[in-house]
Scaffold this motif. Structure first.
Motif, PDB file in Angstrom:
ATOM      1  N   VAL A  32       0.737  -1.235  -0.055  1.00 21.77           N
ATOM      2  CA  VAL A  32      -0.078  -0.002   0.050  1.00 21.77           C
ATOM      3  C   VAL A  32       0.933   1.395   0.054  1.00 21.77           C
ATOM      4  N   ILE A  33       1.762   1.169   0.778  1.00 22.65           N
ATOM      5  CA  ILE A  33       2.688   2.393   0.940  1.00 22.65           C
ATOM      6  C   ILE A  33       3.471   2.804  -0.500  1.00 22.65           C
ATOM      7  N   ALA A  34       3.930   1.645  -1.101  1.00 20.11           N
ATOM      8  CA  ALA A  34       4.426   1.754  -2.457  1.00 20.11           C
ATOM      9  C   ALA A  34       3.563   2.135  -3.507  1.00 20.11           C
ATOM     10  N   MET A  35       2.280   1.755  -3.404  1.00 19.05           N
ATOM     11  CA  MET A  35       1.401   2.294  -4.310  1.00 19.05           C
ATOM     12  C   MET A  35       1.028   3.828  -3.946  1.00 19.05           C
ATOM     13  N   ASP A  36       0.901   4.091  -2.837  1.00 18.07           N
ATOM     14  CA  ASP A  36       0.646   5.542  -2.437  1.00 18.07           C
ATOM     15  C   ASP A  36       1.395   6.394  -3.364  1.00 18.07           C
ATOM     16  N   PHE A  37       2.810   5.960  -3.340  1.00 18.75           N
ATOM     17  CA  PHE A  37       3.712   6.996  -3.887  1.00 18.75           C
ATOM     18  C   PHE A  37       3.342   7.196  -5.481  1.00 18.75           C
ATOM     19  N   SER A  38       3.224   6.026  -5.959  1.00 19.97           N
ATOM     20  CA  SER A  38       2.986   6.093  -7.594  1.00 19.97           C
ATOM     21  C   SER A  38       1.722   6.733  -7.917  1.00 19.97           C
ATOM     22  N   VAL A  39       0.459   6.427  -7.071  1.00 25.93           N
ATOM     23  CA  VAL A  39      -0.727   6.759  -7.586  1.00 25.93           C
ATOM     24  C   VAL A  39      -0.957   8.213  -7.490  1.00 25.93           C
ATOM     25  N   SER A 100      -6.341   8.027   5.067  1.00 25.19           N
ATOM     26  CA  SER A 100      -6.646   7.799   3.728  1.00 25.19           C
ATOM     27  C   SER A 100      -8.031   8.302   3.408  1.00 25.19           C
ATOM     28  N   VAL A 101      -9.068   8.033   4.124  1.00 25.89           N
ATOM     29  CA  VAL A 101     -10.422   8.718   4.115  1.00 25.89           C
ATOM     30  C   VAL A 101     -10.345  10.088   4.135  1.00 25.89           C
ATOM     31  N   LEU A 102      -9.685  10.880   4.905  1.00 22.46           N
ATOM     32  CA  LEU A 102      -9.589  12.251   5.108  1.00 22.46           C
ATOM     33  C   LEU A 102      -9.052  12.796   3.971  1.00 22.46           C
ATOM     34  N   ALA A 103      -8.027  12.137   3.305  1.00 24.78           N
ATOM     35  CA  ALA A 103      -7.369  12.778   1.995  1.00 24.78           C
ATOM     36  C   ALA A 103      -8.074  12.408   0.958  1.00 24.78           C
ATOM     37  N   ALA A 104      -9.042  11.355   0.763  1.00 24.12           N
ATOM     38  CA  ALA A 104      -9.821  10.996  -0.480  1.00 24.12           C
ATOM     39  C   ALA A 104     -11.037  11.996  -0.340  1.00 24.12           C
ATOM     40  N   MET A 105     -11.356  12.745   0.955  1.00 16.11           N
ATOM     41  CA  MET A 105     -12.521  13.562   0.940  1.00 16.11           C
ATOM     42  C   MET A 105     -11.976  15.078   0.926  1.00 16.11           C
ATOM     43  N   ALA A 106     -10.852  15.306   0.814  1.00 16.08           N
ATOM     44  CA  ALA A 106     -10.205  16.791   0.908  1.00 16.08           C
ATOM     45  C   ALA A 106     -11.133  17.614   0.027  1.00 16.08           C
ATOM     46  N   SER A 177     -10.211   8.934  -5.026  1.00 11.69           N
ATOM     47  CA  SER A 177     -10.448   7.307  -4.888  1.00 11.69           C
ATOM     48  C   SER A 177      -8.949   6.623  -4.866  1.00 11.69           C
ATOM     49  N   VAL A 178      -7.802   7.567  -5.352  1.00 10.51           N
ATOM     50  CA  VAL A 178      -6.591   6.660  -5.184  1.00 10.51           C
ATOM     51  C   VAL A 178      -6.104   6.361  -3.927  1.00 10.51           C
ATOM     52  N   PHE A 179      -6.683   7.055  -3.068  1.00  5.66           N
ATOM     53  CA  PHE A 179      -6.067   6.855  -1.574  1.00  5.66           C
ATOM     54  C   PHE A 179      -7.139   5.730  -0.979  1.00  5.66           C
ATOM     55  N   LEU A 180      -8.295   5.258  -1.410  1.00  8.04           N
ATOM     56  CA  LEU A 180      -9.086   4.249  -0.924  1.00  8.04           C
ATOM     57  C   LEU A 180      -8.421   2.667  -0.938  1.00  8.04           C
ATOM     58  N   PRO A 181      -7.616   2.406  -1.961  1.00  8.96           N
ATOM     59  CA  PRO A 181      -7.309   1.064  -1.592  1.00  8.96           C
ATOM     60  C   PRO A 181      -6.670   0.656  -0.459  1.00  8.96           C
ATOM     61  N   ALA A 182      -6.175   1.667   0.193  1.00  7.45           N
ATOM     62  CA  ALA A 182      -5.393   1.407   1.573  1.00  7.45           C
ATOM     63  C   ALA A 182      -6.614   0.968   2.339  1.00  7.45           C
ATOM     64  N   LEU A 183      -7.875   1.244   2.374  1.00 11.15           N
ATOM     65  CA  LEU A 183      -8.857   0.781   3.430  1.00 11.15           C
ATOM     66  C   LEU A 183      -9.025  -0.734   3.682  1.00 11.15           C
ATOM     67  N   PRO A 184      -9.231  -1.361   2.513  1.00  7.81           N
ATOM     68  CA  PRO A 184      -9.425  -2.791   3.035  1.00  7.81           C
ATOM     69  C   PRO A 184      -8.293  -3.303   3.524  1.00  7.81           C
ATOM     70  N   VAL A 185      -7.109  -3.075   2.947  1.00  8.73           N
ATOM     71  CA  VAL A 185      -5.954  -3.722   3.546  1.00  8.73           C
ATOM     72  C   VAL A 185      -5.880  -3.102   5.216  1.00  8.73           C
ATOM     73  N   MET A 186      -5.982  -1.958   5.542  1.00 14.33           N
ATOM     74  CA  MET A 186      -5.894  -1.809   6.819  1.00 14.33           C
ATOM     75  C   MET A 186      -7.019  -2.319   7.644  1.00 14.33           C
ATOM     76  N   ILE A 187      -8.141  -2.586   7.057  1.00 17.62           N
ATOM     77  CA  ILE A 187      -9.372  -3.274   7.812  1.00 17.62           C
ATOM     78  C   ILE A 187      -8.885  -4.804   7.812  1.00 17.62           C
ATOM     79  N   ALA A 188      -8.174  -5.592   6.869  1.00 19.33           N
ATOM     80  CA  ALA A 188      -7.798  -6.751   7.016  1.00 19.33           C
ATOM     81  C   ALA A 188      -6.627  -7.031   8.235  1.00 19.33           C
ATOM     82  N   LEU A 189      -5.627  -5.913   8.281  1.00 16.72           N
ATOM     83  CA  LEU A 189      -4.575  -5.879   9.155  1.00 16.72           C
ATOM     84  C   LEU A 189      -5.266  -5.801  10.671  1.00 16.72           C
ATOM     85  N   ILE A 190      -6.350  -4.991  10.602  1.00 17.90           N
ATOM     86  CA  ILE A 190      -7.074  -4.893  12.046  1.00 17.90           C
ATOM     87  C   ILE A 190      -7.625  -6.222  12.681  1.00 17.90           C
TER      88      ILE A 190
END
Length: 532
Positions: A32-39, A100-106, A177-190
């Motif tokens: 996710v962190i690598a994706m955040d950089f490129s997207v 990530s949600v805060l960034a997506a809704m900025a 929307s480019v920030f939102l792929p992090a959400l399912p990953v973080m939910i799975a981690l928690i």
């Protein structure tokens, strides 16, 4: 027959299904962190049109994340050792998802900068936690090396799929929307982390020196602010004072590190010229990669006119060849001295910058070729410099060396965007000053066009074709000239690094150990030092 270093520690047990399932979870934040950089680079034209940030705000949006991660990686590792690595990981995952949600809704540039800053703080909790937990879960040396390779593969995979996922999202959804792929990953981690990942606290965890963290941030951020403001409006009292303040606070930081028993940055490591040369080369290499990615993504979309998905697809060959180059490192390290590989890689990287500089306003092939060559040659060099950083440090300071390397990585990328982006902006604004814009452009649209290329594209959308086309042509030419100046300077920097490493790293001989050991054994020593 196993060597002494390969022998499993007494009492080491082999990992089972639970540990391997936990490893999959721990590799996902890296992806996710690598994706955040490129997207984010891919989304720059779209968020520019929607939020209309100034050139300075745009640079803060892109690089504040990297500056905060760089400053907090080492102390967050110590915090995890004190309060529990899993606890820090899960708390960081929840906060990263919320950011990530805060960034997506900025709804404005300031809100997005704040969200990106929060992503940097929370991202700094994820990286050291995942790496240190792997060393706890995998005590068998062979399994641990494989686990580290899987974790590293998360970064590589993120770099490859990021432009594709980002391109699809930007094609059909809004830029946030480019920030939102992090959400399912973080939910799975928690959700699964408490069951698959063990808790660990270190009884000998060092003390977090809060003043050192504050001094590091207070030295870097004012200096970057001064550089950006000078690029925007020229030298002035406030930016010059900011630069001076950054220099003074940097000197105070260095003085404090020399006095501390447990410093944030162990300056004694720099006494070894191999360490200093390798860390400098790694930081410079990532400086160039961050800068060129920033320019290339805008060039492909706002100069060439590609869609986000098409622009993402054109960057995939470079990412894939970078991964392929990494896989060649073990073979190269056995046959050629690492210093020689690093030197020639930086020389070739300097040539790739000249390809990008020669692209012009219609040079898609040259720009993509330069971007691809840069990734192909610099990614393997980054693997080798990381290895040299760890192996040039005494075993008891391997953890400190690894922290310095990771900090250099993030700082190099962030500074690459900040400094070269400021240079490109200064050239762009100078070329569009005065009466450079075509007649008929309204004052408000002219002001927006003079600040950024994204502003010019947005302004042109509301103008008649007879005015819009000349405006875009002038703005694109100015952006390309700014990119040319920046990439030529990068070519000079990379050539200088090649010359320096050719002298300072010439004594290192080719490795004699098997390929897998060459890549992972230094990292194993790092984790052993962290667990001590």
């Amino acid at each position: 027959m196993k060597t002494e270093q390969e022998a499993a520690p007494e009492g080491a047990r082999r990992a089972g299904a639970r540990e391997w399932g936990g490893l999959v979870l721990l590799a996902l934040p890296a992806l996710v962190i690598a994706m955040d950089f490129s997207v984010l680079h891919l989304a720059v034209p779209h968020l520019s049109a929607d939020l209309d940030p100034t050139s300075t705000q745009m640079l803060w949006i892109v690089d504040v994340y990297g500056f905060l991660i760089a400053g907090l990686l080492v102390p967050m590792g110590t915090v995890g050792d004190r309060i529990g690595r899993r606890r820090l990981l899960l708390a960081g995952a929840a906060a990263f998802g919320a950011a990530s949600v805060l960034a997506a809704m900025a709804t404005g540039p300031e809100m997005l900068i704040a969200a990106r800053a929060l992503l940097g703080v929370t991202g700094a909790t994820l990286l050291p936690s995942t790496m240190s937990l792997i060393t706890t879960m995998f005590t068998d040396p062979g399994q641990r090396r494989l686990a580290i390779a899987v974790w590293s593969g998360g970064f590589m995979a993120g770099g490859v799929v990021g432009p594709l996922v980002g391109g699809v999202l930007l094609e059909y959804f809004w830029w946030g929307s480019v920030f939102l792929p992090a959400l399912p990953v973080m939910i799975a981690l928690i959700a699964f982390g408490p069951f698959l990942v063990p808790e660990y606290r270190s009884p000998s965890a060092g003390r977090v020196d809060a003043p050192s963290i504050a001094l590091a941030m207070a030295a870097i951020l004012p200096a970057v602010y001064g550089i950006k403001e000078i690029a925007k409006d020229g030298p002035g009292a406030v930016p010059l004072l900011a630069l001076a303040a950054g220099a003074v606070l940097g000197w105070v930081f260095v003085r404090r590190q020399r006095r501390l028993t447990d410093p944030l940055l162990d300056l004694r490591l720099f006494a070894a010229r191999e360490f200093s040369a390798s860390l400098g080369a790694q930081t410079a290499g990532l400086f160039a990669l961050g800068a060129v990615t920033f320019f290339t993504m805008q060039y492909l979309q706002m100069v060439i006119g590609l869609s986000p998905l098409a622009a993402g697809l054109w960057t995939v060959p470079g990412m894939l060849l970078g991964v392929a180059g990494n896989l060649l490192v073990p073979m190269l390290a056995r046959r050629v001295a690492p210093g020689t590989v690093v030197t020639w890689a930086f020389a070739a990287a300097a040539g790739s910058m000249l390809l990008v500089a020669a692209a012009g306003t219609s040079g898609l092939a040259l720009a993509v070729a330069g971007f691809t060559l840069l990734n192909l040659v610099l990614n393997p060099a980054m693997v080798l410099t990381y290895d040299l950083i760890l192996t040039s440090a005494p075993p008891e300071r391997a953890g400190a060396a690894a922290g310095a390397a990771e900090t250099g990585n993030e700082l190099g990328i962030a500074l690459g965007v900040a400094i070269t982006g400021s240079i490109g902006t200064a050239v762009y604004r100078r070329l569009l000053a005065g009466d450079a814009l075509p007649d008929g452009v309204p004052p408000e649209a002219a002001a927006s066009a003079r600040d950024t290329l994204g502003g010019a594209v947005a302004a042109a959308d509301g103008l008649p074709g007879a005015t819009a086309e000349p405006l875009l042509a002038v703005a694109r030419e100015a952006f390309v000239q700014g990119m040319q100046v920046a990439t030529v300077l990068l070519a000079v920097l990379l050539a200088a690094v090649a010359a320096t490493t050719g002298v300072l790293l010439r004594r290192r001989r080719p490795a004699a150990t098997p390929a897998a050991e060459d890549r992972e054994e230094p990292r194993a020593r790092e984790e052993a030092a962290c667990d001590a």
